[in-house]
Design a protein around this motif. Structure first.
Motif, PDB file in Angstrom:
ATOM      1  N   UNK A 224       0.864  -1.185   0.000  1.00  0.00           N
ATOM      2  CA  UNK A 224       0.000   0.000   0.000  1.00  0.00           C
ATOM      3  C   UNK A 224       0.897   1.230   0.000  1.00  0.00           C
ATOM      4  N   UNK A 225       0.779   2.070  -1.061  1.00  0.00           N
ATOM      5  CA  UNK A 225       1.732   3.168  -1.225  1.00  0.00           C
ATOM      6  C   UNK A 225       1.694   4.158  -0.065  1.00  0.00           C
ATOM      7  N   UNK A 226       0.514   4.517   0.418  1.00  0.00           N
ATOM      8  CA  UNK A 226       0.442   5.492   1.513  1.00  0.00           C
ATOM      9  C   UNK A 226       1.142   4.974   2.758  1.00  0.00           C
ATOM     10  N   UNK A 227       0.998   3.681   3.000  1.00  0.00           N
ATOM     11  CA  UNK A 227       1.662   3.053   4.141  1.00  0.00           C
ATOM     12  C   UNK A 227       3.188   3.089   3.957  1.00  0.00           C
ATOM     13  N   UNK A 228       3.626   2.706   2.769  1.00  0.00           N
ATOM     14  CA  UNK A 228       5.051   2.711   2.438  1.00  0.00           C
ATOM     15  C   UNK A 228       5.636   4.119   2.549  1.00  0.00           C
TER      16      UNK A 228
END
Length: 318
Positions: A224-228
């Motif tokens: 998940x990009x936002x998490x990363x």
């Protein structure tokens, strides 16, 4: 000197200046449309560079190409020679009109579709390859809009300010290695393919340029990009400090504690009493073996292991 004579000389000087400005404007129009500096318009004028960019795109006769910022069409006409269709997104209606006139009455006319408007607000159509010479102020947003686009495209050949391009391809230990490098390289392979000097543009920009080729990873990583990116914001906050030091700030600890409590509440997990979030974070960093490492020297695998370890403990970054 009589006032009448002085006034006449002043009028003659004003007329001369006005005539000079009019001539300069006419000369400028003779060489093409006036460019809008606020939109960052710098038209690629060197045909050899334009041909080199098209060659590096490795176009196929069946390809649909998305061109961002076609300007007067110096790249467009060369792209049309190699593919089935070009969809050109141009923000300036004047330049779009110039491009329309350029292909009018030629076989290329029916294979060129022009979208007038802001690329950042546009809903992108299907395309196989993207080629772009766009304003450098939207470079980062442009890259991530392309990476988020579905279905996945095959490759993109993009012109950027030299330093931005070098950040995209930087590796751990390089001086320009940063959050941008890691984020983009997680989702795409990036290669620097060409340097382009200022004098290849009209008007010349203030900085040197470079061309990169991006190929999205297919399938994309299950992240998940936002998490990363939430993790990257912390570890690259001060990239030459230790990872442990970057996590030992009140703001970071408070944010992660709130996220942890939210996760536990929504997943019926017990929260330790008392909760010592600093000790919990440090324990994860020690277990992964990165507490004394620095983000500037860490690679994708290091960050992925760290993200997984935090998530397994119920700590999230968004």
């Amino acid at each position: 000197m009589p006032k009448v004579l002085s006034k006449k000389r002043g009028e003659k000087a004003e007329k001369k200046e006005a005539t000079s400005q009019s001539s300069a404007a006419a000369a400028s129009r003779a060489f093409g449309p006036m460019f809008n500096k606020d939109l960052g318009q710098h038209i690629l004028k060197n045909p050899l560079v334009a041909q080199g960019i098209v060659d590096k795109a490795f176009l196929r006769p069946t390809d649909t190409v998305l061109e961002i910022g076609p300007g007067t069409g110096n790249l467009t006409v060369k792209i049309l020679e190699k593919c089935k269709k070009v969809i050109a997104v141009e923000m300036d209606p004047r330049l779009a009109a110039e491009l329309t006139k350029r292909v009018h009455g030629t076989p290329d006319q029916r294979r060129l579709e022009i979208m007038i408007g802001d690329f950042m607000k546009a809903k992108l159509p299907y395309f196989d390859v993207c080629i772009s010479n766009t304003p450098y102020q939207i470079s980062s947003v442009l890259v991530f809009k392309l990476l988020e686009h579905r279905p996945l495209w095959r490759s993109s050949v993009l012109m950027f300010q030299r330093e931005f391009a070098l950040r995209l391809v930087a590796k751990p230990g390089d001086s320009l290695y940063c959050r941008l490098s890691v984020n983009v390289q997680l989702f795409a392979k990036v290669e620097h393919i060409m340097k382009v000097g200022k004098n290849n543009f009209r008007p010349p920009p203030q900085v040197e340029s470079s061309v990169v080729r991006m190929e999205p990873r297919n399938p994309p990583p299950p992240v998940e990009f936002k998490e990363w990116d939430g993790l990257m914001r912390i570890v690259f906050g001060r990239k030459n400090k230790t990872i442990s030091a970057n996590f030992k700030t009140d703001t970071v600890e408070e944010m992660l504690e709130n996220n942890y409590k939210t996760f536990c509440a929504t997943h019926d997990r017990m929260i330790e009493d008392p909760l010592n979030i600093r000790a919990k974070i440090h324990g994860i960093l020690e277990r992964v073996g990165v507490a004394e490492e620095r983000a500037a020297k860490m690679d994708q695998d290091d960050f992925l292991r760290l993200l997984v370890a935090f998530n397994e403990e119920g700590i999230h970054f968004c």
